[in-house]
Enzyme design. Structure first.
Site, PDB file in Angstrom:
ATOM      1  N   LYS A   8       0.847  -1.209   0.000  1.00 26.58           N
ATOM      2  CA  LYS A   8       0.000   0.000   0.000  1.00 26.58           C
ATOM      3  C   LYS A   8       0.881   1.257   0.000  1.00 26.58           C
ATOM      4  O   LYS A   8       0.672   2.167  -0.793  1.00 26.58           O
ATOM      5  CB  LYS A   8      -0.930   0.029   1.234  1.00 26.58           C
ATOM      6  CG  LYS A   8      -1.871  -1.155   1.319  1.00 26.58           C
ATOM      7  CD  LYS A   8      -2.807  -1.046   2.508  1.00 26.58           C
ATOM      8  CE  LYS A   8      -2.101  -1.130   3.860  1.00 26.58           C
ATOM      9  NZ  LYS A   8      -1.477  -2.432   4.146  1.00 26.58           N
ATOM     10  N   ARG A  83     -10.038   1.351   7.851  1.00 24.41           N
ATOM     11  CA  ARG A  83      -9.543   0.015   8.147  1.00 24.41           C
ATOM     12  C   ARG A  83     -10.613  -0.891   8.716  1.00 24.41           C
ATOM     13  O   ARG A  83     -10.358  -2.062   8.958  1.00 24.41           O
ATOM     14  CB  ARG A  83      -8.461   0.162   9.204  1.00 24.41           C
ATOM     15  CG  ARG A  83      -7.260  -0.638   8.787  1.00 24.41           C
ATOM     16  CD  ARG A  83      -6.083  -0.136   9.083  1.00 24.41           C
ATOM     17  NE  ARG A  83      -4.920  -0.855   9.162  1.00 24.41           N
ATOM     18  CZ  ARG A  83      -3.788  -0.366   8.725  1.00 24.41           C
ATOM     19  NH1 ARG A  83      -3.755   0.783   8.104  1.00 24.41           N
ATOM     20  NH2 ARG A  83      -2.696  -1.018   8.895  1.00 24.41           N
ATOM     21  N   ARG A 122      11.602  -5.775   5.201  1.00 25.99           N
ATOM     22  CA  ARG A 122      11.354  -4.341   4.961  1.00 25.99           C
ATOM     23  C   ARG A 122      12.310  -3.461   5.778  1.00 25.99           C
ATOM     24  O   ARG A 122      12.594  -3.727   6.938  1.00 25.99           O
ATOM     25  CB  ARG A 122       9.927  -3.972   5.322  1.00 25.99           C
ATOM     26  CG  ARG A 122       9.745  -2.447   5.324  1.00 25.99           C
ATOM     27  CD  ARG A 122       8.344  -1.987   5.396  1.00 25.99           C
ATOM     28  NE  ARG A 122       7.574  -2.572   6.457  1.00 25.99           N
ATOM     29  CZ  ARG A 122       6.253  -2.499   6.517  1.00 25.99           C
ATOM     30  NH1 ARG A 122       5.593  -1.861   5.576  1.00 25.99           N
ATOM     31  NH2 ARG A 122       5.608  -3.048   7.511  1.00 25.99           N
ATOM     32  N   ARG A 155      10.949  -1.820  11.316  1.00 23.17           N
ATOM     33  CA  ARG A 155       9.818  -1.436  12.174  1.00 23.17           C
ATOM     34  C   ARG A 155       9.603  -2.458  13.284  1.00 23.17           C
ATOM     35  O   ARG A 155       9.730  -3.665  13.048  1.00 23.17           O
ATOM     36  CB  ARG A 155       8.535  -1.324  11.318  1.00 23.17           C
ATOM     37  CG  ARG A 155       8.398   0.033  10.663  1.00 23.17           C
ATOM     38  CD  ARG A 155       7.306   0.112   9.638  1.00 23.17           C
ATOM     39  NE  ARG A 155       6.027  -0.462   9.999  1.00 23.17           N
ATOM     40  CZ  ARG A 155       4.948  -0.401   9.229  1.00 23.17           C
ATOM     41  NH1 ARG A 155       4.991   0.229   8.064  1.00 23.17           N
ATOM     42  NH2 ARG A 155       3.818  -0.952   9.611  1.00 23.17           N
ATOM     43  N   ARG A 166      -1.137  -8.674  13.230  1.00 21.78           N
ATOM     44  CA  ARG A 166      -1.653  -7.707  12.249  1.00 21.78           C
ATOM     45  C   ARG A 166      -2.479  -8.416  11.176  1.00 21.78           C
ATOM     46  O   ARG A 166      -3.501  -7.901  10.720  1.00 21.78           O
ATOM     47  CB  ARG A 166      -0.494  -6.934  11.610  1.00 21.78           C
ATOM     48  CG  ARG A 166       0.089  -5.898  12.562  1.00 21.78           C
ATOM     49  CD  ARG A 166       1.487  -5.490  12.183  1.00 21.78           C
ATOM     50  NE  ARG A 166       1.587  -4.845  10.902  1.00 21.78           N
ATOM     51  CZ  ARG A 166       2.710  -4.800  10.178  1.00 21.78           C
ATOM     52  NH1 ARG A 166       3.812  -5.360  10.620  1.00 21.78           N
ATOM     53  NH2 ARG A 166       2.719  -4.177   9.027  1.00 21.78           N
TER      54      ARG A 166
HETATM   55  P1  AP5 Z   1       4.807  -1.657   1.945  1.00 19.33           P
HETATM   56  O1  AP5 Z   1       4.544  -0.800   0.757  1.00 19.33           O
HETATM   57  O2  AP5 Z   1       5.477  -1.051   3.126  1.00 19.33           O
HETATM   58  O3  AP5 Z   1       3.471  -2.422   2.366  1.00 19.33           O
HETATM   59  P2  AP5 Z   1       2.185  -1.877   3.114  1.00 19.33           P
HETATM   60  O4  AP5 Z   1       0.997  -2.555   2.505  1.00 19.33           O
HETATM   61  O5  AP5 Z   1       2.175  -0.390   3.166  1.00 19.33           O
HETATM   62  O6  AP5 Z   1       2.455  -2.534   4.529  1.00 19.33           O
HETATM   63  P3  AP5 Z   1       2.337  -1.983   5.992  1.00 19.33           P
HETATM   64  O7  AP5 Z   1       2.988  -3.033   6.852  1.00 19.33           O
HETATM   65  O8  AP5 Z   1       2.856  -0.588   6.125  1.00 19.33           O
HETATM   66  O9  AP5 Z   1       0.819  -2.018   6.179  1.00 19.33           O
HETATM   67  P4  AP5 Z   1       0.079  -2.003   7.492  1.00 19.33           P
HETATM   68  O10 AP5 Z   1      -1.291  -1.769   7.011  1.00 19.33           O
HETATM   69  O11 AP5 Z   1       0.286  -3.196   8.348  1.00 19.33           O
HETATM   70  O12 AP5 Z   1       0.817  -0.830   8.304  1.00 19.33           O
HETATM   71  P5  AP5 Z   1       0.518   0.720   8.476  1.00 19.33           P
HETATM   72  O13 AP5 Z   1       1.799   1.427   8.451  1.00 19.33           O
HETATM   73  O14 AP5 Z   1      -0.580   1.169   7.591  1.00 19.33           O
HETATM   74  O15 AP5 Z   1       5.665  -2.917   1.420  1.00 19.33           O
HETATM   75  C1  AP5 Z   1       6.157  -3.879   2.342  1.00 19.33           C
HETATM   76  C2  AP5 Z   1       7.566  -4.325   1.904  1.00 19.33           C
HETATM   77  O16 AP5 Z   1       7.488  -5.014   0.661  1.00 19.33           O
HETATM   78  C3  AP5 Z   1       8.560  -3.181   1.675  1.00 19.33           C
HETATM   79  O17 AP5 Z   1       9.824  -3.629   2.096  1.00 19.33           O
HETATM   80  C4  AP5 Z   1       8.548  -2.957   0.158  1.00 19.33           C
HETATM   81  O18 AP5 Z   1       9.795  -2.476  -0.286  1.00 19.33           O
HETATM   82  C5  AP5 Z   1       8.258  -4.360  -0.355  1.00 19.33           C
HETATM   83  N1  AP5 Z   1       7.399  -4.377  -1.542  1.00 19.33           N
HETATM   84  C6  AP5 Z   1       6.246  -3.652  -1.720  1.00 19.33           C
HETATM   85  N2  AP5 Z   1       5.689  -3.966  -2.908  1.00 19.33           N
HETATM   86  C7  AP5 Z   1       6.504  -4.925  -3.474  1.00 19.33           C
HETATM   87  C8  AP5 Z   1       6.452  -5.665  -4.698  1.00 19.33           C
HETATM   88  N3  AP5 Z   1       5.422  -5.503  -5.572  1.00 19.33           N
HETATM   89  N4  AP5 Z   1       7.432  -6.556  -4.941  1.00 19.33           N
HETATM   90  C9  AP5 Z   1       8.437  -6.753  -4.061  1.00 19.33           C
HETATM   91  N5  AP5 Z   1       8.550  -6.091  -2.884  1.00 19.33           N
HETATM   92  C10 AP5 Z   1       7.582  -5.189  -2.601  1.00 19.33           C
HETATM   93  O19 AP5 Z   1      -0.064   0.714   9.980  1.00 19.33           O
HETATM   94  C11 AP5 Z   1       0.766   0.369  11.064  1.00 19.33           C
HETATM   95  C12 AP5 Z   1      -0.056   0.386  12.338  1.00 19.33           C
HETATM   96  O20 AP5 Z   1      -0.606   1.709  12.559  1.00 19.33           O
HETATM   97  C13 AP5 Z   1      -1.279  -0.542  12.363  1.00 19.33           C
HETATM   98  O21 AP5 Z   1      -0.926  -1.856  12.753  1.00 19.33           O
HETATM   99  C14 AP5 Z   1      -2.147   0.179  13.411  1.00 19.33           C
HETATM  100  O22 AP5 Z   1      -1.699  -0.065  14.723  1.00 19.33           O
HETATM  101  C15 AP5 Z   1      -1.915   1.644  13.095  1.00 19.33           C
HETATM  102  N6  AP5 Z   1      -2.883   2.157  12.107  1.00 19.33           N
HETATM  103  C16 AP5 Z   1      -2.608   2.593  10.836  1.00 19.33           C
HETATM  104  N7  AP5 Z   1      -3.739   2.979  10.226  1.00 19.33           N
HETATM  105  C17 AP5 Z   1      -4.748   2.776  11.116  1.00 19.33           C
HETATM  106  C18 AP5 Z   1      -6.153   2.952  11.069  1.00 19.33           C
HETATM  107  N8  AP5 Z   1      -6.769   3.419   9.961  1.00 19.33           N
HETATM  108  N9  AP5 Z   1      -6.882   2.633  12.156  1.00 19.33           N
HETATM  109  C19 AP5 Z   1      -6.295   2.165  13.274  1.00 19.33           C
HETATM  110  N10 AP5 Z   1      -4.974   1.959  13.394  1.00 19.33           N
HETATM  111  C20 AP5 Z   1      -4.203   2.259  12.328  1.00 19.33           C
END
Ligand code: AP5
Length: 208
Positions: A8, A83, A122, A155, A166
């Site tokens: 994402k 979410r 990552r 992270r 998660r």
């Molecule tokens: P990346 O692009 O970082 O993936 P992502 O989908 O953004 O993963 P996240 O782990 O950030 O998602 P998440 O939803 O768990 O965390 P968030 O930060 O939103 O890619 C991952 C890896 O793969 C990277 O190393 C990248 O280089 C690699 N990659 C990507 N695409 C690739 C491809 N096509 N091929 C090869 N490699 C690839 O949230 C974190 C925390 O914040 C949550 O757990 C929660 O506690 C809180 N939070 C955030 N939003 C909310 C909300 N709306 N409500 C409540 N709590 C929230």
């Protein structure tokens, strides 16, 4: 939308740059608040480290404030919000009040094996939030960001146990959103197991 590690952040950043839109990542904003030890960061930290969702009202208030900033006037990409159904309904209410329409909800469909491989390798930049991967997208210089030269880090929530939590939360809460947006005729499914450039091209084909 998509499970943890679906790409994402990677896709939303690239798409925002390509289309000249603002990128609003709730995860990035929350991590900045934790790093800055703000009141919001202190309230969110434990939930994030355990892989749980931060309470809806905190995140929704944060998003509503961010949408009001001037860089969103030509449009924006939400990454990681909503979410769950409660957040989707809160967002609908905010958008109705502001006269904003959702153009697309893009769901990055990703297999579990790919998720684990991506998250365990990552690296994130502490300066500009850019994402790297030890194997898939390594930085040019060891542990330093190509964009801003800041240190890269792993992270806390990318530990194996927290990744599992998660994924559980995603399956229970976020997966219901797929049905919610399908019923509204907004949902676009993109298979996201492929290389990042291929996934980006598929998304651009959808939205152009
Ligand atoms: P990346 O692009 O970082 O993936 P992502 O989908 O953004 O993963 P996240 O782990 O950030 O998602 P998440 O939803 O768990 O965390 P968030 O930060 O939103 O890619 C991952 C890896 O793969 C990277 O190393 C990248 O280089 C690699 N990659 C990507 N695409 C690739 C491809 N096509 N091929 C090869 N490699 C690839 O949230 C974190 C925390 O914040 C949550 O757990 C929660 O506690 C809180 N939070 C955030 N939003 C909310 C909300 N709306 N409500 C409540 N709590 C929230």
């Amino acid at each position: 939308m998509g499970p943890p590690g679906a790409g994402k952040g990677t896709q939303a950043k690239a798409l925002a740059k390509r289309l000249g839109l603002a990128h609003i990542s709730t995860g990035d904003i929350l991590r900045q608040n934790v790093a800055g030890d703000t009141e919001l960061g202190r309230q969110a930290k434990d939930f994030m480290n355990k892989g749980l969702l931060v309470p809806d009202e905190l995140v929704t208030r944060m998003v509503a404030g961010r949408i009001d900033e001037p860089d969103t006037k030509n449009g924006f990409i939400l990454d990681g919000y909503p979410r769950n159904i409660a957040q989707a309904e809160a967002l609908d209410a905010i958008f109705k009040q502001k006269g904003i329409n959702i153009d697309y909800v893009i769901n990055l469909d990703t297999s579990e094996a790919v998720i684990i491989q991506r998250l365990s390798g990552r690296l994130a930049c502490e300066g500009c939030n850019a994402n790297y991967h030890i194997k898939n997208m390594p930085p040019k210089k060891d542990m330093l960001c190509d964009n801003c030269g800041s240190q890269l880090y792993q992270r806390i929530d990318d530990r194996e146990e927290t990744i599992k939590k998660r994924l559980d939360v995603y399956r229970k809460e976020s997966a219901l959103l797929i049905q919610h947006y399908r019923e509204k005729n907004k949902l676009q499914q993109v298979s996201a197991d492929e290389e990042a450039g291929t996934v980006l091209n598929k998304i651009i084909d959808l939205v152009k």
